[in-house]
Write a protein that holds these residues in place. Sequence first.
Motif, PDB file in Angstrom:
ATOM      1  N   GLY A   1      12.570   3.404  -0.999  1.00 12.87           N
ATOM      2  CA  GLY A   1      12.274   2.009  -1.307  1.00 12.87           C
ATOM      3  C   GLY A   1      11.504   1.295  -0.219  1.00 12.87           C
ATOM      4  O   GLY A   1      11.951   0.280   0.313  1.00 12.87           O
ATOM      5  N   TYR A   2      10.356   1.843   0.160  1.00 21.18           N
ATOM      6  CA  TYR A   2       9.504   1.180   1.152  1.00 21.18           C
ATOM      7  C   TYR A   2       8.043   1.436   0.803  1.00 21.18           C
ATOM      8  O   TYR A   2       7.738   2.220  -0.089  1.00 21.18           O
ATOM      9  CB  TYR A   2       9.818   1.662   2.574  1.00 21.18           C
ATOM     10  CG  TYR A   2       9.340   3.062   2.887  1.00 21.18           C
ATOM     11  CD1 TYR A   2       8.121   3.266   3.539  1.00 21.18           C
ATOM     12  CD2 TYR A   2      10.093   4.173   2.540  1.00 21.18           C
ATOM     13  CE1 TYR A   2       7.675   4.546   3.823  1.00 21.18           C
ATOM     14  CE2 TYR A   2       9.660   5.447   2.825  1.00 21.18           C
ATOM     15  CZ  TYR A   2       8.450   5.636   3.466  1.00 21.18           C
ATOM     16  OH  TYR A   2       8.008   6.899   3.742  1.00 21.18           O
TER      17      TYR A   2
ATOM     18  N   ILE B   1      -1.186  -6.535   9.084  1.00 20.37           N
ATOM     19  CA  ILE B   1      -0.967  -5.270   8.384  1.00 20.37           C
ATOM     20  C   ILE B   1       0.135  -4.532   9.130  1.00 20.37           C
ATOM     21  O   ILE B   1       0.008  -4.251  10.331  1.00 20.37           O
ATOM     22  CB  ILE B   1      -2.236  -4.405   8.350  1.00 20.37           C
ATOM     23  CG1 ILE B   1      -3.395  -5.191   7.756  1.00 20.37           C
ATOM     24  CG2 ILE B   1      -1.985  -3.107   7.571  1.00 20.37           C
ATOM     25  CD1 ILE B   1      -4.741  -4.727   8.239  1.00 20.37           C
ATOM     26  N   PHE B   2       1.201  -4.242   8.426  1.00 22.16           N
ATOM     27  CA  PHE B   2       2.350  -3.546   9.004  1.00 22.16           C
ATOM     28  C   PHE B   2       2.400  -2.151   8.386  1.00 22.16           C
ATOM     29  O   PHE B   2       2.611  -2.021   7.184  1.00 22.16           O
ATOM     30  CB  PHE B   2       3.644  -4.308   8.710  1.00 22.16           C
ATOM     31  CG  PHE B   2       3.615  -5.726   9.205  1.00 22.16           C
ATOM     32  CD1 PHE B   2       3.999  -6.026  10.503  1.00 22.16           C
ATOM     33  CD2 PHE B   2       3.191  -6.754   8.378  1.00 22.16           C
ATOM     34  CE1 PHE B   2       3.968  -7.339  10.969  1.00 22.16           C
ATOM     35  CE2 PHE B   2       3.157  -8.070   8.838  1.00 22.16           C
ATOM     36  CZ  PHE B   2       3.546  -8.357  10.134  1.00 22.16           C
ATOM     37  N   VAL B   3       2.183  -1.127   9.206  1.00 22.61           N
ATOM     38  CA  VAL B   3       2.216   0.254   8.718  1.00 22.61           C
ATOM     39  C   VAL B   3       3.562   0.856   9.100  1.00 22.61           C
ATOM     40  O   VAL B   3       3.935   0.873  10.274  1.00 22.61           O
ATOM     41  CB  VAL B   3       1.054   1.095   9.287  1.00 22.61           C
ATOM     42  CG1 VAL B   3       1.114   2.520   8.743  1.00 22.61           C
ATOM     43  CG2 VAL B   3      -0.290   0.455   8.942  1.00 22.61           C
ATOM     44  N   SER B   4       4.275   1.337   8.095  1.00 21.91           N
ATOM     45  CA  SER B   4       5.596   1.936   8.312  1.00 21.91           C
ATOM     46  C   SER B   4       5.510   3.120   9.246  1.00 21.91           C
ATOM     47  O   SER B   4       4.450   3.726   9.420  1.00 21.91           O
ATOM     48  CB  SER B   4       6.168   2.417   6.983  1.00 21.91           C
ATOM     49  OG  SER B   4       6.466   1.333   6.148  1.00 21.91           O
ATOM     50  N   GLY B   5       6.662   3.486   9.802  1.00 24.37           N
ATOM     51  CA  GLY B   5       6.735   4.698  10.595  1.00 24.37           C
ATOM     52  C   GLY B   5       6.144   5.854   9.801  1.00 24.37           C
ATOM     53  O   GLY B   5       6.526   6.088   8.658  1.00 24.37           O
TER      54      GLY B   5
ATOM     55  N   ILE C   1       0.858  -1.184   0.000  1.00 27.41           N
ATOM     56  CA  ILE C   1       0.000   0.000   0.000  1.00 27.41           C
ATOM     57  C   ILE C   1       0.892   1.230   0.000  1.00 27.41           C
ATOM     58  O   ILE C   1       1.837   1.313   0.786  1.00 27.41           O
ATOM     59  CB  ILE C   1      -0.921  -0.004   1.237  1.00 27.41           C
ATOM     60  CG1 ILE C   1      -1.898  -1.185   1.144  1.00 27.41           C
ATOM     61  CG2 ILE C   1      -1.665   1.323   1.377  1.00 27.41           C
ATOM     62  CD1 ILE C   1      -2.746  -1.387   2.374  1.00 27.41           C
ATOM     63  N   SER C   2       0.581   2.177  -0.879  1.00 24.86           N
ATOM     64  CA  SER C   2       1.356   3.412  -0.982  1.00 24.86           C
ATOM     65  C   SER C   2       0.484   4.595  -0.601  1.00 24.86           C
ATOM     66  O   SER C   2      -0.708   4.617  -0.890  1.00 24.86           O
ATOM     67  CB  SER C   2       1.858   3.602  -2.409  1.00 24.86           C
ATOM     68  OG  SER C   2       2.499   4.851  -2.533  1.00 24.86           O
ATOM     69  N   SER C   3       1.108   5.598   0.020  1.00 23.98           N
ATOM     70  CA  SER C   3       0.391   6.834   0.348  1.00 23.98           C
ATOM     71  C   SER C   3       0.567   7.872  -0.743  1.00 23.98           C
ATOM     72  O   SER C   3      -0.076   8.905  -0.729  1.00 23.98           O
ATOM     73  CB  SER C   3       0.915   7.408   1.670  1.00 23.98           C
ATOM     74  OG  SER C   3       2.261   7.821   1.496  1.00 23.98           O
ATOM     75  N   GLY C   4       1.494   7.611  -1.663  1.00 23.98           N
ATOM     76  CA  GLY C   4       1.813   8.598  -2.679  1.00 23.98           C
ATOM     77  C   GLY C   4       2.952   9.514  -2.256  1.00 23.98           C
ATOM     78  O   GLY C   4       3.350  10.400  -3.001  1.00 23.98           O
ATOM     79  N   SER C   5       3.508   9.297  -1.089  1.00 26.36           N
ATOM     80  CA  SER C   5       4.635  10.097  -0.616  1.00 26.36           C
ATOM     81  C   SER C   5       5.841   9.848  -1.508  1.00 26.36           C
ATOM     82  O   SER C   5       6.160   8.701  -1.821  1.00 26.36           O
ATOM     83  CB  SER C   5       4.982   9.714   0.827  1.00 26.36           C
ATOM     84  OG  SER C   5       6.266  10.201   1.171  1.00 26.36           O
ATOM     85  N   PRO C   6       6.531  10.915  -1.901  1.00 30.07           N
ATOM     86  CA  PRO C   6       7.729  10.706  -2.711  1.00 30.07           C
ATOM     87  C   PRO C   6       8.819   9.941  -1.970  1.00 30.07           C
ATOM     88  O   PRO C   6       9.679   9.322  -2.589  1.00 30.07           O
ATOM     89  CB  PRO C   6       8.183  12.127  -3.060  1.00 30.07           C
ATOM     90  CG  PRO C   6       7.564  13.005  -2.032  1.00 30.07           C
ATOM     91  CD  PRO C   6       6.286  12.331  -1.634  1.00 30.07           C
ATOM     92  N   TYR C   7       8.787   9.963  -0.645  1.00 31.67           N
ATOM     93  CA  TYR C   7       9.797   9.250   0.140  1.00 31.67           C
ATOM     94  C   TYR C   7       9.739   7.739  -0.114  1.00 31.67           C
ATOM     95  O   TYR C   7      10.764   7.071  -0.071  1.00 31.67           O
ATOM     96  CB  TYR C   7       9.617   9.514   1.638  1.00 31.67           C
ATOM     97  CG  TYR C   7       9.754  10.963   2.019  1.00 31.67           C
ATOM     98  CD1 TYR C   7      10.888  11.699   1.701  1.00 31.67           C
ATOM     99  CD2 TYR C   7       8.741  11.611   2.711  1.00 31.67           C
ATOM    100  CE1 TYR C   7      11.018  13.031   2.051  1.00 31.67           C
ATOM    101  CE2 TYR C   7       8.854  12.943   3.069  1.00 31.67           C
ATOM    102  CZ  TYR C   7       9.990  13.648   2.741  1.00 31.67           C
ATOM    103  OH  TYR C   7      10.101  14.959   3.096  1.00 31.67           O
ATOM    104  N   GLU C   8       8.560   7.212  -0.358  1.00 34.15           N
ATOM    105  CA  GLU C   8       8.432   5.772  -0.556  1.00 34.15           C
ATOM    106  C   GLU C   8       9.262   5.298  -1.745  1.00 34.15           C
ATOM    107  O   GLU C   8       9.990   4.315  -1.650  1.00 34.15           O
ATOM    108  CB  GLU C   8       6.969   5.384  -0.719  1.00 34.15           C
ATOM    109  CG  GLU C   8       6.166   5.589   0.544  1.00 34.15           C
ATOM    110  CD  GLU C   8       4.671   5.450   0.338  1.00 34.15           C
ATOM    111  OE1 GLU C   8       4.246   4.694  -0.563  1.00 34.15           O
ATOM    112  OE2 GLU C   8       3.919   6.107   1.076  1.00 34.15           O
TER     113      GLU C   8
END
Length: 127
Positions: free
Chosen positions: A17-18, A28-32, A6-13
Motif C-alpha cells: 500500500g505505497y 517529489i518524494f521517492v520511496s525507499g 507514481i507507480s513502478s509496477g512493482s507488486p510490492y506497491e
Amino acid sequence: MTRRLISSGSPYEAEIGYSRAVVDGEWIFVSGTTGFDYATMSIPEGAAAQAEQCFRNIERALAEAGASLADVVRVHYIVPAREDFHAAMPVLARFMGPVRPAATMICADLLDERMRIEIEVTARHRA
C-alpha cells in the motif's frame, strides 16, 4: 497543485500500500528503492550492482514526475552492513556527487536478505 502518485509496477506497491513516488506541488518524494529490476523482479548480487539499479529505478520515477537526479535535495542510504555502504560508495558518488544533496547513511536490516542497499530521495522541481 494536486497530489499525484507514481507507480513502478512493482507488486510490492499494491501488496503493502505505497507508491514509488508522490508528487505534491513542487516536491517529489521517492520511496525507499531497492535494487530490484521491476520488469523481471530480479535483483543483482552485491551492493554496487544494486545501487546502480536503485538509481535507474529512481531516475524513472523522477522522470515521470518531470524531474531528474539533479533535482534531488535529500537522500537516505540504508544498508544492512557497513561493508555494503563502502562497496556502493563509488556508485553513489557517481550519481550524487555532482548534485551533493543532504544525505544520511543508516545501517539496518532490510526486508529481504538479498537486498544490500535501499535508497530514498526527495527532490524539488526547479522554477
